[in-house]
Design a protein around this motif. Structure first.
Motif, PDB file in Angstrom:
ATOM      1  N   ILE A 111      -1.380 -11.815 -47.761  1.00 57.10           N
ATOM      2  CA  ILE A 111      -1.516 -12.048 -46.126  1.00 57.10           C
ATOM      3  C   ILE A 111      -2.305 -13.313 -46.177  1.00 57.10           C
ATOM      4  O   ILE A 111      -3.310 -13.637 -46.808  1.00 57.10           O
ATOM      5  N   ALA A 112      -1.625 -14.098 -45.331  1.00 55.97           N
ATOM      6  CA  ALA A 112      -2.124 -15.685 -44.988  1.00 55.97           C
ATOM      7  C   ALA A 112      -1.971 -15.886 -43.406  1.00 55.97           C
ATOM      8  O   ALA A 112      -0.923 -15.346 -42.849  1.00 55.97           O
ATOM      9  N   ALA A 113      -2.735 -16.767 -42.852  1.00 56.70           N
ATOM     10  CA  ALA A 113      -2.746 -17.275 -41.488  1.00 56.70           C
ATOM     11  C   ALA A 113      -3.270 -18.527 -41.466  1.00 56.70           C
ATOM     12  O   ALA A 113      -4.258 -18.740 -42.110  1.00 56.70           O
ATOM     13  N   PHE A 114      -2.457 -19.549 -40.881  1.00 52.76           N
ATOM     14  CA  PHE A 114      -2.907 -20.993 -40.890  1.00 52.76           C
ATOM     15  C   PHE A 114      -2.316 -21.599 -39.694  1.00 52.76           C
ATOM     16  O   PHE A 114      -1.340 -21.100 -38.999  1.00 52.76           O
ATOM     17  N   ASN A 115      -3.157 -22.547 -39.291  1.00 55.30           N
ATOM     18  CA  ASN A 115      -3.074 -23.528 -38.026  1.00 55.30           C
ATOM     19  C   ASN A 115      -1.736 -24.505 -38.372  1.00 55.30           C
ATOM     20  O   ASN A 115      -2.234 -25.421 -39.115  1.00 55.30           O
ATOM     21  N   TRP A 116      -0.610 -24.267 -37.917  1.00 51.12           N
ATOM     22  CA  TRP A 116       0.440 -25.411 -38.187  1.00 51.12           C
ATOM     23  C   TRP A 116       0.419 -26.701 -37.610  1.00 51.12           C
ATOM     24  O   TRP A 116       0.989 -27.668 -37.991  1.00 51.12           O
ATOM     25  N   ARG A 117      -0.255 -26.697 -36.466  1.00 48.58           N
ATOM     26  CA  ARG A 117      -0.633 -28.225 -36.092  1.00 48.58           C
ATOM     27  C   ARG A 117      -1.420 -29.063 -36.661  1.00 48.58           C
ATOM     28  O   ARG A 117      -1.329 -30.032 -37.001  1.00 48.58           O
ATOM     29  N   HIS A 118      -2.736 -28.542 -36.991  1.00 48.21           N
ATOM     30  CA  HIS A 118      -3.604 -29.210 -37.937  1.00 48.21           C
ATOM     31  C   HIS A 118      -3.481 -29.047 -39.527  1.00 48.21           C
ATOM     32  O   HIS A 118      -4.283 -29.655 -40.197  1.00 48.21           O
ATOM     33  N   LYS A 119      -2.599 -27.970 -39.909  1.00 51.17           N
ATOM     34  CA  LYS A 119      -2.238 -27.802 -41.243  1.00 51.17           C
ATOM     35  C   LYS A 119      -3.655 -27.495 -41.836  1.00 51.17           C
ATOM     36  O   LYS A 119      -3.932 -27.712 -43.071  1.00 51.17           O
ATOM     37  N   GLN A 120      -4.282 -26.347 -41.071  1.00 48.63           N
ATOM     38  CA  GLN A 120      -5.505 -25.996 -41.800  1.00 48.63           C
ATOM     39  C   GLN A 120      -5.405 -24.211 -41.903  1.00 48.63           C
ATOM     40  O   GLN A 120      -4.994 -23.590 -41.045  1.00 48.63           O
ATOM     41  N   LEU A 121      -5.844 -23.711 -43.094  1.00 46.51           N
ATOM     42  CA  LEU A 121      -5.844 -22.435 -43.681  1.00 46.51           C
ATOM     43  C   LEU A 121      -6.929 -21.742 -42.873  1.00 46.51           C
ATOM     44  O   LEU A 121      -8.148 -22.065 -43.102  1.00 46.51           O
ATOM     45  N   GLU A 122      -6.451 -20.541 -42.409  1.00 43.17           N
ATOM     46  CA  GLU A 122      -7.496 -19.909 -41.587  1.00 43.17           C
ATOM     47  C   GLU A 122      -8.074 -18.696 -42.197  1.00 43.17           C
ATOM     48  O   GLU A 122      -9.205 -18.474 -42.372  1.00 43.17           O
ATOM     49  N   CYS A 123      -7.197 -17.888 -43.024  1.00 39.53           N
ATOM     50  CA  CYS A 123      -7.601 -17.012 -43.953  1.00 39.53           C
ATOM     51  C   CYS A 123      -6.313 -16.663 -44.721  1.00 39.53           C
ATOM     52  O   CYS A 123      -5.186 -16.925 -44.753  1.00 39.53           O
TER      53      CYS A 123
ATOM     54  N   VAL B  37       1.625  -8.925 -37.010  1.00 43.69           N
ATOM     55  CA  VAL B  37       1.557  -9.169 -35.524  1.00 43.69           C
ATOM     56  C   VAL B  37       0.182  -9.893 -35.256  1.00 43.69           C
ATOM     57  O   VAL B  37      -0.761  -9.152 -35.535  1.00 43.69           O
ATOM     58  N   GLY B  38       0.400 -10.868 -34.194  1.00 41.28           N
ATOM     59  CA  GLY B  38      -0.873 -11.332 -33.634  1.00 41.28           C
ATOM     60  C   GLY B  38      -1.340 -10.569 -32.352  1.00 41.28           C
ATOM     61  O   GLY B  38      -0.486 -10.545 -31.669  1.00 41.28           O
TER      62      GLY B  38
ATOM     63  N   ILE C   1       0.391 -19.238 -37.480  1.00 38.75           N
ATOM     64  CA  ILE C   1       1.733 -18.722 -38.041  1.00 38.75           C
ATOM     65  C   ILE C   1       1.061 -17.548 -38.962  1.00 38.75           C
ATOM     66  O   ILE C   1       0.285 -17.964 -39.589  1.00 38.75           O
ATOM     67  N   TYR C   2       1.537 -16.265 -38.896  1.00 36.56           N
ATOM     68  CA  TYR C   2       0.974 -15.260 -39.942  1.00 36.56           C
ATOM     69  C   TYR C   2       2.087 -14.718 -40.751  1.00 36.56           C
ATOM     70  O   TYR C   2       3.286 -14.803 -40.295  1.00 36.56           O
ATOM     71  N   LEU C   3       1.735 -14.694 -42.141  1.00 38.70           N
ATOM     72  CA  LEU C   3       2.673 -14.566 -43.223  1.00 38.70           C
ATOM     73  C   LEU C   3       2.062 -13.022 -43.954  1.00 38.70           C
ATOM     74  O   LEU C   3       0.914 -13.049 -44.236  1.00 38.70           O
ATOM     75  N   ALA C   4       3.121 -12.005 -44.489  1.00 37.65           N
ATOM     76  CA  ALA C   4       2.554 -11.038 -44.944  1.00 37.65           C
ATOM     77  C   ALA C   4       3.590 -10.895 -46.049  1.00 37.65           C
ATOM     78  O   ALA C   4       4.737 -10.425 -45.833  1.00 37.65           O
TER      79      ALA C   4
ATOM     80  N   LEU D  35       7.203 -12.543 -40.955  1.00 43.01           N
ATOM     81  CA  LEU D  35       6.694 -13.570 -40.295  1.00 43.01           C
ATOM     82  C   LEU D  35       6.249 -13.421 -38.878  1.00 43.01           C
ATOM     83  O   LEU D  35       7.246 -12.424 -38.025  1.00 43.01           O
ATOM     84  N   ASN D  36       5.267 -13.919 -38.248  1.00 39.70           N
ATOM     85  CA  ASN D  36       5.022 -13.883 -37.008  1.00 39.70           C
ATOM     86  C   ASN D  36       4.394 -15.388 -36.438  1.00 39.70           C
ATOM     87  O   ASN D  36       3.291 -15.464 -36.948  1.00 39.70           O
ATOM     88  N   ALA D  37       5.106 -15.709 -35.407  1.00 41.81           N
ATOM     89  CA  ALA D  37       4.852 -17.463 -35.234  1.00 41.81           C
ATOM     90  C   ALA D  37       4.409 -17.458 -33.711  1.00 41.81           C
ATOM     91  O   ALA D  37       4.792 -16.752 -32.697  1.00 41.81           O
ATOM     92  N   THR D  38       3.407 -17.995 -33.580  1.00 46.50           N
ATOM     93  CA  THR D  38       2.539 -18.347 -32.259  1.00 46.50           C
ATOM     94  C   THR D  38       2.590 -19.916 -31.942  1.00 46.50           C
ATOM     95  O   THR D  38       3.049 -20.542 -32.495  1.00 46.50           O
ATOM     96  N   SER D  39       2.152 -20.201 -30.731  1.00 45.55           N
ATOM     97  CA  SER D  39       2.464 -21.783 -30.438  1.00 45.55           C
ATOM     98  C   SER D  39       1.117 -22.330 -31.087  1.00 45.55           C
ATOM     99  O   SER D  39       0.758 -23.528 -30.976  1.00 45.55           O
ATOM    100  N   LYS D  40       0.161 -21.545 -31.893  1.00 40.09           N
ATOM    101  CA  LYS D  40      -0.902 -22.254 -32.439  1.00 40.09           C
ATOM    102  C   LYS D  40      -1.054 -21.853 -33.944  1.00 40.09           C
ATOM    103  O   LYS D  40      -1.262 -22.741 -34.668  1.00 40.09           O
TER     104      LYS D  40
END
Length: 489
Positions: A96-108, A120-121, A87-90, A80-85
């Motif tokens: 591998i996945a990355a999503f915006n936890w504020r808007h609940k949108q999957l980025e990739c 790591v971001g 969250i990266y999961l491996a 896990l790597n969490a930022t203020s915008k």
């Protein structure tokens, strides 16, 4: 005391400006920040330890309650790597996945079909993944770059102010690589058994935990560790390093807090029920300790209190936890599940917009990236105590005095004459070339003189032999035959 009047006046002016700027910042912060931190008030019958996330979620407004959620995953365990915008999961098996936890949108989201050790971001919303080499992906998940210098990396950390990507492999090789230029700044052979790695965001120093119970602090400037601390009798399972404090968790189930300034252990010590899997310290000083399937939070651990503040339990074994900056949330990974829970009073409410670009539009983000590249700090500025940078070195005067005293003693003992530096045009390139030619000619003349002296010595010896032989023959001719026969006998 400073003897130079101009330098003394400049220092006094700079001190006055600094003092006035500090007063202005205090006034602005007193207006913007609240005078006292708002605390949660609960009934005495039921303390906060016994509250569950569902009960807290029911009391929160809809916007905050929507940020408490669970995600079912596959191909675990996860890093896990969490930022203020974002969250990266491996996943360990390549998810591998990355999503915006504020808007609940999957980025990739994609599958690399090989083992993944860490994620790591980095700058401009990109992220680095530790596979057989280090791969860098853009926010959409397309591969941008592959760093071949780092082989079999296991741990990753990113130094945002210096644009340095730090990696540690399973053989104990620590690499500092500049992302903007693609060059390796420095590398170290840490040990053959590293167990964990942490980063201090205040001074950009890397902490490495080893199997023999020691923690080593590294900077890219020195060839050896800046500091070594023997923390535990067994192996170090996890650590967190913020400010002047290192929090270490050992394999024996003990959590210790160390002060770097004095290299001493702060009491009290936390004893957990089992092996400590992960540690995380929030911006407000709340410590989260993950052991087995339970997380225990301690509020004033740096002030010497070890009373539990909150608890949270999961169904599976917890792999990693991390607080989200500027928010009262914590992200955790438990086998094939991601959870986001609320921890009151854990985040910093006052955001510095000059430091983060999470609440900016596209144009502002571009300007922020350009400014951060221009203001990139050199790796030489990384030290254990960055407060000393820009201050006057008081020890330098003592060192120079000692050096002068030693030189004076040497001159008295050896009677060395000081050469006067009279240049007068002798430092030109033409004069230097002529001096070199003259030196070469002198060396050749000395060689010829040595050769001639040797040949003259041989000739003189031969002449002396001849003269001695001639003198003997003349004496023999003058003697009669009887005397000659007697001499021969």
């Amino acid at each position: 005391m400073i003897q130079d009047k101009k330098l003394k006046a400049k220092i006094q002016d700079s001190q006055k400006k600094q003092y006035s700027s500090e007063l202005r910042t205090k006034k602005t912060t007193s207006l913007l920040q609240p005078k006292s931190q708002v605390e949660i008030t609960i009934d005495d019958d039921k303390p906060l330890l016994k509250y569950k996330q569902n009960e807290l979620k029911a009391e929160l407004p809809i916007e905050n309650a929507s940020n408490i959620f669970d995600l079912d995953l596959q191909n675990g365990p996860y890093k896990l790597n969490a930022t203020s915008k974002t969250i990266y999961l491996a996943g360990h098996h390549g998810h591998i996945a990355a999503f915006n936890w504020r808007h609940k949108q999957l980025e990739c989201e994609f599958q690399v079909k090989e083992k993944v050790h860490d994620i790591v971001g980095i700058a401009q919303s990109n992220f680095a993944v530790a596979q057989d080499h280090i791969y860098i992906y853009d926010p959409k998940g397309t591969e941008v770059h592959k760093i071949r210098d780092a082989k079999k990396p296991k741990y990753l950390q990113y130094l945002s102010y210096h644009y340095l990507l730090c990696s540690l492999n399973q053989f104990g090789l620590l690499l500092y690589q500049d992302i903007t230029q693609g060059k390796i700044v420095s590398h170290y052979n840490v040990s053959h058994s590293p167990t964990c790695m942490g980063l201090n965001n205040s001074n950009a120093v890397i902490a490495v935990g080893e199997q023999n119970g020691t923690i080593s602090l590294f900077t890219p400037n020195t060839g050896t560790p800046a500091m070594k601390i023997l923390c535990h009798k067994g192996a170090i399972s996890c650590l967190d390093y913020q400010g002047n404090y290192i929090i270490s968790g050992g394999s024996e189930g003990i959590v210790k807090v160390w002060d770097i300034r004095t290299t001493k252990l702060l009491e009290p010590v936390i004893n957990s029920r089992g092996l400590i899997n992960s540690l995380s310290l929030s911006q407000k000083g709340i410590l989260g300790v993950a052991s087995k399937n339970e997380i225990t939070f301690y509020k004033d651990i740096l002030n010497g209190l070890n009373k539990p503040y909150m608890r949270h339990q999961t169904q599976n074994l917890i792999n990693e936890i991390e607080f989200i900056k500027f928010e009262d949330y914590l992200g955790l990974v438990a086998q094939n599940k991601y959870q986001q829970i609320i921890v009151p009073e854990s985040g910093e409410p006052n955001i510095d917009t000059y430091e983060t670009s999470d609440f900016q539009n596209k144009k502002q983000i571009k300007e922020f990236n350009i400014k951060s590249l221009i203001q990139k700090l050199p790796p030489e500025s990384i030290t254990l105590f960055p407060q000393k940078i820009g201050t006057i070195d008081s020890n330098a005067l003592q060192v120079t005095k000692k050096e002068k005293e030693i030189l004076a003693l040497q001159i008295k003992e050896k009677k060395i004459k000081k050469l006067k530096k009279k240049m007068r045009g002798r430092g030109k390139s033409s004069q230097r070339a002529l001096q070199k030619q003259l030196e070469r000619q002198e060396i050749q003349n000395r060689k010829w003189q040595n050769m001639l002296s040797q040949s003259m010595r041989v000739r003189r010896a031969e002449k002396e032999k001849k003269t001695q032989e001639q003198s003997l023959l003349q004496k023999m001719e003058q003697l009669p035959l009887k005397d000659i026969l007697h001499v021969v006998k």
